[in-house]
Design an enzyme around this catalytic site. Structure first.
Site, PDB file in Angstrom:
ATOM      1  N   ASN A   1     108.797  10.083  83.523  1.00  0.00           N
ATOM      2  CA  ASN A   1     109.846  10.816  84.244  1.00  0.00           C
ATOM      3  C   ASN A   1     109.810  12.309  83.936  1.00  0.00           C
ATOM      4  O   ASN A   1     110.011  13.141  84.825  1.00  0.00           O
ATOM      5  CB  ASN A   1     111.228  10.238  83.910  1.00  0.00           C
ATOM      6  CG  ASN A   1     111.568   9.087  84.838  1.00  0.00           C
ATOM      7  OD1 ASN A   1     110.763   8.710  85.695  1.00  0.00           O
ATOM      8  ND2 ASN A   1     112.745   8.522  84.690  1.00  0.00           N
TER       9      ASN A   1
ATOM     10  N   GLU B   1     114.655   4.551  93.502  1.00  0.00           N
ATOM     11  CA  GLU B   1     115.707   4.215  94.457  1.00  0.00           C
ATOM     12  C   GLU B   1     115.222   4.612  95.846  1.00  0.00           C
ATOM     13  O   GLU B   1     114.527   5.606  96.012  1.00  0.00           O
ATOM     14  CB  GLU B   1     117.002   4.945  94.103  1.00  0.00           C
ATOM     15  CG  GLU B   1     117.662   4.336  92.884  1.00  0.00           C
ATOM     16  CD  GLU B   1     118.927   5.064  92.442  1.00  0.00           C
ATOM     17  OE1 GLU B   1     119.487   5.838  93.237  1.00  0.00           O
ATOM     18  OE2 GLU B   1     119.324   4.863  91.291  1.00  0.00           O
TER      19      GLU B   1
ATOM     20  N   CYS C   1     118.202   9.524  86.904  1.00  0.00           N
ATOM     21  CA  CYS C   1     117.139   9.364  85.903  1.00  0.00           C
ATOM     22  C   CYS C   1     116.539  10.671  85.398  1.00  0.00           C
ATOM     23  O   CYS C   1     116.641  10.966  84.214  1.00  0.00           O
ATOM     24  CB  CYS C   1     116.044   8.462  86.455  1.00  0.00           C
ATOM     25  SG  CYS C   1     116.613   6.769  86.675  1.00  0.00           S
TER      26      CYS C   1
ATOM     27  N   LYS D   1     118.773  13.094  83.146  1.00  0.00           N
ATOM     28  CA  LYS D   1     119.161  12.574  81.832  1.00  0.00           C
ATOM     29  C   LYS D   1     117.947  12.228  80.972  1.00  0.00           C
ATOM     30  O   LYS D   1     117.984  12.365  79.753  1.00  0.00           O
ATOM     31  CB  LYS D   1     120.109  11.383  81.973  1.00  0.00           C
ATOM     32  CG  LYS D   1     119.456  10.045  82.208  1.00  0.00           C
ATOM     33  CD  LYS D   1     120.470   8.923  82.072  1.00  0.00           C
ATOM     34  CE  LYS D   1     119.891   7.591  82.532  1.00  0.00           C
ATOM     35  NZ  LYS D   1     118.702   7.137  81.817  1.00  0.00           N
TER      36      LYS D   1
ATOM     37  N   PHE E   1     110.183   1.279  86.436  1.00  0.00           N
ATOM     38  CA  PHE E   1     109.690   2.490  87.112  1.00  0.00           C
ATOM     39  C   PHE E   1     110.081   2.545  88.585  1.00  0.00           C
ATOM     40  O   PHE E   1     109.568   3.376  89.330  1.00  0.00           O
ATOM     41  CB  PHE E   1     108.163   2.568  86.978  1.00  0.00           C
ATOM     42  CG  PHE E   1     107.712   2.703  85.552  1.00  0.00           C
ATOM     43  CD1 PHE E   1     107.711   3.942  84.922  1.00  0.00           C
ATOM     44  CD2 PHE E   1     107.313   1.586  84.820  1.00  0.00           C
ATOM     45  CE1 PHE E   1     107.318   4.064  83.594  1.00  0.00           C
ATOM     46  CE2 PHE E   1     106.913   1.705  83.495  1.00  0.00           C
ATOM     47  CZ  PHE E   1     106.909   2.948  82.887  1.00  0.00           C
TER      48      PHE E   1
ATOM     49  N   LYS F   1     108.113   5.539  79.403  1.00  0.00           N
ATOM     50  CA  LYS F   1     109.090   5.779  80.481  1.00  0.00           C
ATOM     51  C   LYS F   1     109.559   7.245  80.480  1.00  0.00           C
ATOM     52  O   LYS F   1     109.613   7.898  81.523  1.00  0.00           O
ATOM     53  CB  LYS F   1     110.277   4.823  80.308  1.00  0.00           C
ATOM     54  CG  LYS F   1     111.426   5.056  81.245  1.00  0.00           C
ATOM     55  CD  LYS F   1     111.084   4.765  82.687  1.00  0.00           C
ATOM     56  CE  LYS F   1     112.189   5.254  83.606  1.00  0.00           C
ATOM     57  NZ  LYS F   1     111.896   5.064  85.004  1.00  0.00           N
TER      58      LYS F   1
ATOM     59  N   ALA G   1     108.334  21.666  97.451  1.00  0.00           N
ATOM     60  CA  ALA G   1     109.333  22.577  96.893  1.00  0.00           C
ATOM     61  C   ALA G   1     110.696  22.286  97.515  1.00  0.00           C
ATOM     62  O   ALA G   1     110.788  21.802  98.634  1.00  0.00           O
ATOM     63  CB  ALA G   1     108.920  24.019  97.193  1.00  0.00           C
ATOM     64  N   GLY G   2     111.740  22.575  96.777  1.00  0.00           N
ATOM     65  CA  GLY G   2     113.084  22.333  97.305  1.00  0.00           C
ATOM     66  C   GLY G   2     114.143  22.798  96.327  1.00  0.00           C
ATOM     67  O   GLY G   2     113.868  23.616  95.435  1.00  0.00           O
TER      68      GLY G   2
HETATM   69  N1  LIG Z   1     118.580   3.848  88.904  1.00  0.00           N
HETATM   70  C1  LIG Z   1     117.264   3.990  88.782  1.00  0.00           C
HETATM   71  O1  LIG Z   1     116.555   4.406  89.708  1.00  0.00           O
HETATM   72  C2  LIG Z   1     116.582   3.613  87.488  1.00  0.00           C
HETATM   73  C3  LIG Z   1     115.186   3.448  87.476  1.00  0.00           C
HETATM   74  C4  LIG Z   1     114.564   3.099  86.286  1.00  0.00           C
HETATM   75  C5  LIG Z   1     115.317   2.932  85.139  1.00  0.00           C
HETATM   76  N2  LIG Z   1     116.668   3.119  85.157  1.00  0.00           N
HETATM   77  C6  LIG Z   1     117.434   2.898  83.926  1.00  0.00           C
HETATM   78  O2  LIG Z   1     118.047   1.611  84.004  1.00  0.00           O
HETATM   79  C7  LIG Z   1     119.324   1.623  83.345  1.00  0.00           C
HETATM   80  C8  LIG Z   1     120.410   1.198  84.314  1.00  0.00           C
HETATM   81  O3  LIG Z   1     120.457   2.145  85.366  1.00  0.00           O
HETATM   82  P1  LIG Z   1     121.251   1.875  86.728  1.00  0.00           P
HETATM   83  O4  LIG Z   1     120.956   3.001  87.619  1.00  0.00           O
HETATM   84  O5  LIG Z   1     121.005   0.475  87.165  1.00  0.00           O
HETATM   85  O6  LIG Z   1     122.766   1.987  86.169  1.00  0.00           O
HETATM   86  P2  LIG Z   1     124.097   1.546  86.915  1.00  0.00           P
HETATM   87  O7  LIG Z   1     125.169   2.405  86.360  1.00  0.00           O
HETATM   88  O8  LIG Z   1     123.863   1.496  88.391  1.00  0.00           O
HETATM   89  O9  LIG Z   1     124.323   0.031  86.436  1.00  0.00           O
HETATM   90  C9  LIG Z   1     124.703  -0.342  85.146  1.00  0.00           C
HETATM   91  C10 LIG Z   1     125.640  -1.549  85.228  1.00  0.00           C
HETATM   92  O10 LIG Z   1     125.920  -2.033  83.915  1.00  0.00           O
HETATM   93  C11 LIG Z   1     127.260  -2.490  83.908  1.00  0.00           C
HETATM   94  N3  LIG Z   1     127.745  -2.635  82.527  1.00  0.00           N
HETATM   95  C12 LIG Z   1     128.188  -1.676  81.675  1.00  0.00           C
HETATM   96  N4  LIG Z   1     128.523  -2.247  80.492  1.00  0.00           N
HETATM   97  C13 LIG Z   1     128.297  -3.570  80.615  1.00  0.00           C
HETATM   98  C14 LIG Z   1     128.468  -4.688  79.738  1.00  0.00           C
HETATM   99  N5  LIG Z   1     128.926  -4.535  78.514  1.00  0.00           N
HETATM  100  N6  LIG Z   1     128.142  -5.912  80.207  1.00  0.00           N
HETATM  101  C15 LIG Z   1     127.669  -6.074  81.462  1.00  0.00           C
HETATM  102  N7  LIG Z   1     127.491  -5.061  82.331  1.00  0.00           N
HETATM  103  C16 LIG Z   1     127.803  -3.830  81.915  1.00  0.00           C
HETATM  104  C17 LIG Z   1     127.999  -1.474  84.742  1.00  0.00           C
HETATM  105  O11 LIG Z   1     129.244  -1.977  85.200  1.00  0.00           O
HETATM  106  C18 LIG Z   1     126.992  -1.235  85.879  1.00  0.00           C
HETATM  107  O12 LIG Z   1     127.215  -2.093  86.961  1.00  0.00           O
HETATM  108  C19 LIG Z   1     119.495   3.037  82.805  1.00  0.00           C
HETATM  109  O13 LIG Z   1     119.021   3.078  81.483  1.00  0.00           O
HETATM  110  C20 LIG Z   1     118.574   3.861  83.692  1.00  0.00           C
HETATM  111  O14 LIG Z   1     118.114   5.029  83.067  1.00  0.00           O
HETATM  112  C21 LIG Z   1     117.311   3.434  86.317  1.00  0.00           C
END
Ligand SMILES: NC(=O)c1ccc[n+]([C@@H]2O[C@H](COP(=O)([O-])OP(=O)(O)OC[C@H]3O[C@@H](n4cnc5c(N)ncnc54)[C@H](O)[C@@H]3O)[C@@H](O)[C@H]2O)c1
Length: 439
Positions: free
Chosen positions: A209, A153, A261, A264, A150, A205, A253-254
């Site tokens: 969101n 960024e 996240c 998608k 959760f 989750k 508002a914006g």
């Molecule tokens: N970014 C956010 O704020 C956030 C918050 C909560 C949950 N999530 C979820 O977490 C997950 C990851 O999100 P993210 O933002 O960190 O994505 P990201 O794209 O920043 O990172 C994913 C990483 O996985 C790597 N990767 C791809 N295939 C691979 C493999 N076979 N082996 C090893 N590494 C591999 C990519 O090179 C990349 O570095 C998603 O499901 C997202 O929805 C993201």
């Protein structure tokens, strides 16, 4: 504890670094060789406030390592986090190819009882799919559990180290105990670890969101209505948000939500609902409204320039989808830039952290500036796309002199309309009175 994190992006790097900070030995795995090379050289690959300090310390103290080799990365690990991408597929559902491929690769590599943890945001039923993939070739006992993330960024380290709650979906008592031990340092203030079944954790989750995206969208609709009725969305927000049943947060508002996240995840939940033969109407509306909201100011810009933006230069303040991140995925700024370019305008842009990522995407289609005043210099108008604090109190006299026209289109409601009136600006914002505007 010995931990492996597969996928070293925004979530994986924060997860790995923070667990190293609480004394675990962590190896982060990624297939992106350039990324791993950089990390191995002690260079951080994302901008996230506070992460660099933890990153440096834990590398120096030998608790944080990086590799491209899955077998090497998971060797001796008690728990393996999957923090892999789950981008939207062509039909809107979460694309599970990355998660399932790694699951398949893990099967033959496991040497002792291991817990594999889905930290990626994945649809209901994924833990079971991952279990089946691993089981195809696994020779040892293992558990697959759901532990959605959760973090936000921009405040990811704080969110990770002091989560409001930790959600764990598992039916395994053995896995439950290990997770309790792992998360104990992060929940010392009494914030709960909520145990539930895998499916409920996965849905939690998406529900969180989608609810937040709906809350933002609802307030944007109120803002749009304020414009029609002559009300002020800021006043309405305060009046509404002080009701403790509603709460003050996520009511600004914006120009819509963006990021990797919300867009998608709302889409994926809508698709899961359709697949389950449930018509989750509100989600369709949220997506439609948000898409429109992103470029809501463009017609106002056109109107201001009598319908013709050819040859006009528009300064853009803010490219990231929100402040304190360099993440530009689904950022409203990108949609606005595309619209402006389509109309024949030139774009100059400034962002404190995200410019490099936009440069990779857009190359020389737009001009990038070193600071926000350079960006405004000689521009026909200014648009504000991200609420970076640095934009909140500019020297308005200087800004007025630098711009060709004293006109601001503010997608984040940073300034008081009454002040802008006093300063002699034309000022458009969201859900509030337009100052000296046309139409
Ligand atoms: N970014 C956010 O704020 C956030 C918050 C909560 C949950 N999530 C979820 O977490 C997950 C990851 O999100 P993210 O933002 O960190 O994505 P990201 O794209 O920043 O990172 C994913 C990483 O996985 C790597 N990767 C791809 N295939 C691979 C493999 N076979 N082996 C090893 N590494 C591999 C990519 O090179 C990349 O570095 C998603 O499901 C997202 O929805 C993201």
């Amino acid at each position: 504890m010995k931990i492996a994190v597969v996928g070293t992006g925004y979530v994986g790097l924060v997860t790995g670094t923070c667990f190293a900070e609480t004394g675990n030995h962590v190896t982060c795995v990624d297939i992106d060789e350039k990324k791993v090379e950089k990390l191995r050289n002690g260079k951080i690959t994302i901008y996230e406030p506070g992460l660099d300090v933890l990153f440096d310390r834990n590398i120096q103290q030998g608790r944080l390592k990086f590799t491209t080799n899955l077998a090497e990365g998971i060797k001796d690990a008690e728990v393996i986090f999957l923090a892999l991408p789950t981008p939207p597929g062509a039909d809107g559902s979460a694309d599970l190819q990355y998660v399932l491929r790694v699951a398949e690769d893990l099967g033959p590599l496991l040497e002792k009882y291991t817990i594999v943890i889905d930290k990626s945001t994945v649809p209901v039923g994924t833990a079971e799919k991952v279990r089946q993939k691993i089981a195809q070739a696994a020779k040892v006992e293992f558990d697959v559990i759901s532990n959605p993330e959760f973090l936000r960024e921009g405040v990811a380290v704080e969110d990770f180290m002091k989560p409001d709650r930790v959600v764990i979906g598992t039916s395994s008592k053995k896995a439950e105990k290990v997770m309790e031990r792992l998360y104990a340092p992060l929940v010392r203030q009494g914030n709960p670890i909520i145990f539930m079944d895998e499916k409920s954790a996965e849905l939690t989750k998406y529900a969180a969101n989608s609810f937040l995206a709906t809350k933002i969208t609802f307030m944007n609709e109120i803002a749009n209505l304020c414009e029609k009725l002559g009300a002020d969305v800021d006043a309405v927000r305060k009046g509404v948000g002080t009701d403790t049943r509603i709460g003050k947060r996520f009511l600004f508002a914006g120009i819509g939500y963006g990021g990797s996240c919300f867009p998608k995840d709302v889409q994926a939940l809508a698709k899961s609902s359709k697949d389950a033969d449930y018509d989750f109407k509100i989600l369709d509306s949220v997506m439609e409204i948000n898409q429109k909201q992103k470029t809501k100011l463009i017609p106002r810009v056109k109107e201001y320039f009598d319908g013709d933006l050819k040859g006009k230069t528009i300064a853009i303040w803010g490219l990231a989808f929100k402040p304190y991140t360099d993440d530009i995925r689904e950022a409203p700024a990108l949609y606005n830039i595309e619209e402006l370019l389509k109309e024949g305008a030139k774009v100059k842009a400034y962002d404190p952290e995200a410019a490099e990522n936009v440069r990779e995407l857009m190359g020389d289609k737009i001009e990038f500036c070193e600071n926000y005043y350079d960006c405004a210099e000689g521009a026909d108008a200014l648009m504000i796309m991200t609420e970076w604090p640095v934009f909140r109190t500019p020297e308005f006299d200087r800004l007025g002199e630098l711009l060709k026209n004293k006109v601001i289109f503010d997608g984040r409601n940073l300034y008081e309309p009454a002040n802008m009136e006093e300063l002699g600006f034309t000022y458009y914002s969201i859900g509030r009175k337009t100052i000296n505007g046309k139409g």
